[in-house]
Design a protein around this motif. Sequence first.
Motif, PDB file in Angstrom:
ATOM      1  N   ARG A 115       0.824  -1.215   0.000  1.00 23.31           N
ATOM      2  CA  ARG A 115       0.000   0.000   0.000  1.00 23.31           C
ATOM      3  C   ARG A 115       0.858   1.264   0.000  1.00 23.31           C
ATOM      4  O   ARG A 115       0.545   2.245  -0.680  1.00 23.31           O
ATOM      5  CB  ARG A 115      -0.945   0.014   1.205  1.00 23.31           C
ATOM      6  N   PHE A 116       1.928   1.244   0.779  1.00 26.29           N
ATOM      7  CA  PHE A 116       2.792   2.415   0.892  1.00 26.29           C
ATOM      8  C   PHE A 116       3.884   2.459  -0.180  1.00 26.29           C
ATOM      9  O   PHE A 116       4.582   3.469  -0.296  1.00 26.29           O
ATOM     10  CB  PHE A 116       3.459   2.460   2.269  1.00 26.29           C
ATOM     11  N   GLY A 117       4.027   1.381  -0.934  1.00 26.37           N
ATOM     12  CA  GLY A 117       5.069   1.345  -1.947  1.00 26.37           C
ATOM     13  C   GLY A 117       6.469   1.240  -1.366  1.00 26.37           C
ATOM     14  O   GLY A 117       7.426   1.818  -1.899  1.00 26.37           O
ATOM     15  N   VAL A 118       6.618   0.496  -0.266  1.00 28.20           N
ATOM     16  CA  VAL A 118       7.919   0.310   0.385  1.00 28.20           C
ATOM     17  C   VAL A 118       8.588  -0.946  -0.173  1.00 28.20           C
ATOM     18  O   VAL A 118       7.989  -2.018  -0.188  1.00 28.20           O
ATOM     19  CB  VAL A 118       7.756   0.181   1.919  1.00 28.20           C
ATOM     20  N   ASP A 119       9.829  -0.802  -0.623  1.00 27.42           N
ATOM     21  CA  ASP A 119      10.618  -1.923  -1.153  1.00 27.42           C
ATOM     22  C   ASP A 119      11.405  -2.552  -0.011  1.00 27.42           C
ATOM     23  O   ASP A 119      12.278  -1.911   0.575  1.00 27.42           O
ATOM     24  CB  ASP A 119      11.566  -1.410  -2.235  1.00 27.42           C
ATOM     25  N   GLU A 120      11.094  -3.800   0.316  1.00 26.78           N
ATOM     26  CA  GLU A 120      11.743  -4.446   1.457  1.00 26.78           C
ATOM     27  C   GLU A 120      13.235  -4.675   1.242  1.00 26.78           C
ATOM     28  O   GLU A 120      13.980  -4.915   2.203  1.00 26.78           O
ATOM     29  CB  GLU A 120      11.053  -5.766   1.789  1.00 26.78           C
ATOM     30  N   TRP A 141      -0.365  10.011   3.112  1.00 25.98           N
ATOM     31  CA  TRP A 141      -1.070  10.555   4.276  1.00 25.98           C
ATOM     32  C   TRP A 141      -2.464   9.952   4.395  1.00 25.98           C
ATOM     33  O   TRP A 141      -2.887   9.544   5.474  1.00 25.98           O
ATOM     34  CB  TRP A 141      -1.171  12.076   4.137  1.00 25.98           C
ATOM     35  N   ARG A 142      -3.168   9.858   3.276  1.00 29.68           N
ATOM     36  CA  ARG A 142      -4.522   9.305   3.309  1.00 29.68           C
ATOM     37  C   ARG A 142      -4.506   7.828   3.691  1.00 29.68           C
ATOM     38  O   ARG A 142      -5.378   7.356   4.430  1.00 29.68           O
ATOM     39  CB  ARG A 142      -5.199   9.500   1.944  1.00 29.68           C
ATOM     40  N   ILE A 143      -3.532   7.097   3.187  1.00 29.80           N
ATOM     41  CA  ILE A 143      -3.418   5.674   3.544  1.00 29.80           C
ATOM     42  C   ILE A 143      -3.215   5.523   5.048  1.00 29.80           C
ATOM     43  O   ILE A 143      -3.859   4.692   5.696  1.00 29.80           O
ATOM     44  CB  ILE A 143      -2.259   5.013   2.775  1.00 29.80           C
ATOM     45  N   MET A 144      -2.318   6.350   5.614  1.00 30.20           N
ATOM     46  CA  MET A 144      -2.064   6.249   7.052  1.00 30.20           C
ATOM     47  C   MET A 144      -3.309   6.593   7.854  1.00 30.20           C
ATOM     48  O   MET A 144      -3.628   5.922   8.847  1.00 30.20           O
ATOM     49  CB  MET A 144      -0.897   7.148   7.455  1.00 30.20           C
TER      50      MET A 144
END
Length: 207
Positions: free
Chosen positions: A29-34, A76-79
Amino acid sequence: MQTVKGLTQFVSHWYPSWRHDKVKELYERFGVDENQQLALLSKGTKRKLSFIHAIAFDPKILLMDEPTSGLDPFAWRIMMDEVIAYMGSGDRTVLMATHIVDEVKRLADYVAFIHEGKLLGCYEKDVLLDEWKSLWIEPHIHDFTPLTGVVAIERQGNGTSLKLTSRYSQQTEQELQRLGVQILHTQAVELDEILGYLTKEKIGKVG
């Protein structure tokens, strides 16, 4: 622990209730690459990762300090959505420090004001929004300052009307009616304006 994945694995060892599925969902959802190096993370990505780690073990109390600082509007909206879902999932408490009024309006049940390290007061948000109103009336010979709850009087439209800001709008309306003063219209006071009035009032009392 040089990568997002490595740090997450390390943190997860401390929490038996860790939800790996939730972490994976929020990565997407946040687009974070592990696989991204921690040293190369932007401020916004660091905020996202901290939030993911904070919520991944399903805590009873979620403590956050300016959690959305550095986030783009989409993140921000996702959080905000995630925090709202967290609060609705059971007996949960969120304690958050923020300067963003829209976050207070969306999330808070109670608002505590802190100025220079001192607690100025704690209020129920919905009560504040219900009680504080701006009332427009025709110019009148009465001095409206002593009216219950009135904290400010402004002339509007080249003096064609007066704007009264009241913290106890129902009582103010009743007193105006007893004086035979017609109320042209009313409007809710924005939360940031209320905070400004309350902060000035409390600082004055403390001083």
